[in-house]
Every structure is written in structure tokens, then in C-alpha cells.
Motif scaffolding. Structure first.
Motif, short mmCIF file in Angstrom:
data_model
loop_
_atom_site.label_atom_id
_atom_site.label_comp_id
_atom_site.label_asym_id
_atom_site.label_seq_id
_atom_site.Cartn_x
_atom_site.Cartn_y
_atom_site.Cartn_z
N ILE A 87 0.84 -1.20 0.00
CA ILE A 87 0.00 0.00 0.00
C ILE A 87 0.87 1.25 0.00
CG2 ILE A 87 -1.58 1.37 1.42
CD1 ILE A 87 -2.96 -1.23 2.20
N LEU A 88 1.92 1.26 0.79
CA LEU A 88 2.80 2.42 0.83
C LEU A 88 3.49 2.63 -0.51
CD1 LEU A 88 4.42 2.02 4.38
CD2 LEU A 88 2.71 3.68 3.65
N VAL A 89 3.93 1.54 -1.14
CA VAL A 89 4.55 1.64 -2.46
C VAL A 89 3.55 2.18 -3.48
CG1 VAL A 89 5.50 0.31 -4.40
CG2 VAL A 89 6.28 -0.15 -2.07
N GLY A 90 2.32 1.67 -3.43
CA GLY A 90 1.29 2.14 -4.35
C GLY A 90 1.01 3.62 -4.19
N LEU A 91 0.90 4.08 -2.94
CA LEU A 91 0.66 5.50 -2.70
C LEU A 91 1.82 6.36 -3.16
CD1 LEU A 91 -0.95 5.33 0.87
CD2 LEU A 91 -2.11 5.81 -1.29
N LEU A 92 3.04 5.87 -2.94
CA LEU A 92 4.23 6.61 -3.37
C LEU A 92 4.27 6.74 -4.89
CD1 LEU A 92 6.92 7.94 -2.65
CD2 LEU A 92 7.99 5.69 -2.77
N VAL A 93 3.98 5.66 -5.58
CA VAL A 93 4.00 5.69 -7.05
C VAL A 93 2.89 6.58 -7.59
CG1 VAL A 93 3.76 4.30 -9.14
CG2 VAL A 93 5.10 3.42 -7.22
N LEU A 94 1.69 6.52 -6.98
CA LEU A 94 0.60 7.40 -7.40
C LEU A 94 0.99 8.87 -7.23
CD1 LEU A 94 -2.73 5.80 -6.13
CD2 LEU A 94 -1.98 6.08 -8.48
N ALA A 95 1.62 9.19 -6.12
CA ALA A 95 2.07 10.56 -5.89
C ALA A 95 3.10 10.98 -6.94
CB ALA A 95 2.65 10.70 -4.49
N MET A 96 3.97 10.04 -7.30
CA MET A 96 4.99 10.33 -8.31
C MET A 96 4.35 10.60 -9.67
SD MET A 96 8.12 7.92 -9.64
CE MET A 96 6.99 6.82 -10.49
N THR A 97 3.35 9.78 -10.05
CA THR A 97 2.68 9.98 -11.34
C THR A 97 1.91 11.30 -11.35
OG1 THR A 97 0.74 8.70 -10.62
CG2 THR A 97 2.48 7.52 -11.80
N TRP A 98 1.30 11.65 -10.22
CA TRP A 98 0.58 12.93 -10.13
C TRP A 98 1.54 14.09 -10.34
CZ3 TRP A 98 1.12 17.09 -6.76
CH2 TRP A 98 0.11 18.06 -6.82
N SER A 99 2.72 14.00 -9.73
CA SER A 99 3.72 15.06 -9.87
C SER A 99 4.23 15.16 -11.30
CB SER A 99 4.89 14.80 -8.91
OG SER A 99 5.89 15.78 -9.06
#
Length: 230
Positions: A209-221
Motif C-alpha cells: 500500500i505504501l509503495v502504491g501510494l508513493l507511485v501514485l504521488a509520483m505519477t501525479w507530480s
């Protein structure tokens, strides 16, 4: 104006059309947008031009048929032949963006499922990176194929007479249901037949879950900076 701004403006200006003209125009809009390899910017500029033309004609009591003719598909096909293709680098960037987003969503989903499963039983947190990569490639390829088939279906049926028979609607529903079952079947089958190989790590539900949230934040940026989705 960029494509995203044009889409918002189009949504607002379409409200000025009467019901008949709006239905006619929106069929054209869906048909043109379903050609995903066309330049998005040029497509949205064309759709805005068509909308402005129709709005002006409507003020003078004209219908969409008076402006575009009684064969909107043929009219759109002629316009589409004149539109440029989307630049390859934009297509590759968009596909890459979708792939990364899919990875994040899979990580979030599997992490949530594992956390729920841990409430009732012991769960093996072992992950084989080789298998994960192969499964991801298969899943992504299937999703791209489904998107292509959906767009093909949209182009095939968008201008069809709304008074289609009950039997034809049942057939369409069965086709969609069978396609959905096939996709789920492919996902399940791939999970079973792809062997465990590659580097082994321990990644529990919370880690995923933490990895998924981190990657989502990266794609948003990245999307905000480079406007991948315009």
C-alpha cells in the motif's frame, strides 16, 4: 488553449444546443474521440469548430442535419482523414504513464486484500520479482487490448439507430459479459501458470500500500509537470 481546456469549454458550450442537435453532435464527438491515435489537440480544436458552427446555425433555426448532412459517420470519416496523428513520443509517454498508474493500483489492491486476509489467516509475504514483472506485462497487454476493442465497438455502434431490437441488445450484453469473463479468466490463469522466479523479497500488505501510494504521488507530480494527460 490546450486540449484539456478545450474539453471543459466544449462541455459548457454544448449545453446551449437543443436536444436534437446535442444528441447529433455528441455522437460525432464520441466517434472522433474514439480514434485514440489522432492528435488530441487537433481533434479538440476541430470539435470546438464544429460546435461553434452548429451553435451559429441553430440561432438561424437550422438543424444539425442542415449543417453536417444526414450521414454524420461519413462526414466525420472525411474530417478524420485530414487530422494528423498524435506524436509518437506523446503516445509512448501516455502508455508509460498508464503502465505506472496500473502498477500503483495493483500494489494498492493486492496490499488491501492481503491486509484483510491477515485478519483471518497467516499470509505468505514472499514476492518473486520475475513473476511479478511477467504478470504485470500480461495484465497491461490485456487491458490495452480491451481498450482497443471498446473503442472499436464505440465506433461501430455510436451512429446506430437507437431503436435497435431487444435481441440485438441481449447479444451485445452477452458479448460484453463473455469478454469480461475472458479477461478475468486470463488474469487468474496467468497467476496460476507463471512460475515463481526472480529475486525474492518480503512485501506485506502495508508495504504494498505504501509503495502504491508513493507511485501514485509520483505519477501525479509528473503529470502536473509535463501535462502527460494534457
Amino acid at each position: 488553449m490546450n486540449a484539456k481546456d478545450l474539453v471543459k469549454l466544449n462541455n459548457e458550450k454544448r449545453k446551449q444546443l437543443n436536444e436534437h442537435n446535442r444528441n447529433y453532435y455528441e455522437d460525432m464527438l464520441v466517434y472522433i474521440r474514439s480514434h485514440l491515435l489522432l492528435s488530441e489537440q487537433q481533434s479538440e480544436e476541430l470539435l470546438m469548430e464544429l460546435l461553434d458552427h452548429l451553435l451559429e446555425a441553430q440561432k438561424h433555426g437550422k438543424s444539425a442535419e442542415d449543417v453536417f448532412g444526414k450521414d454524420p459517420k461519413a462526414y466525420c470519416d472525411e474530417l478524420i482523414r485530414q487530422l494528423p496523428k498524435e506524436k509518437k513520443r506523446n503516445i509512448y509517454a501516455f502508455i508509460g504513464y498508464l503502465a505506472i498508474r496500473l502498477f500503483a493500483l495493483i500494489a494498492l489492491a493486492t496490499g488491501a486484500v492481503e491486509l484483510a486476509a491477515e485478519l483471518f489467516t497467516d499470509v505468505d509475504d514472499t514476492v518473486y520479482l520475475g513473476k511479478v514483472f511477467v504478470l504485470f506485462v500480461i495484465d497491461f497487454a490485456v487491458i490495452l487490448l480491451v481498450v482497443a476493442l471498446v473503442m472499436h465497438s464505440v465506433r461501430k455502434f455510436v451512429f446506430r439507430d437507437v431503436s435497435s431490437t431487444f435481441s440485438s441488445k441481449v447479444k451485445e450484453f452477452l458479448v460484453v459479459l463473455i469478454a469480461f469473463c475472458l479477461v478475468i479468466g486470463i488474469f487468474v490463469l496467468a497467476e496460476r501458470i507463471v512460475p515463481e522466479f526472480g529475486y525474492r523479497i518480503e512485501a506485506g500488505g502495508m508495504v504494498r500500500i505504501l509503495v502504491g501510494l508513493l507511485v501514485l504521488a509520483m505519477t501525479w507530480s509528473l503529470n502536473k509537470k509535463f501535462r502527460i494527460t494534457k
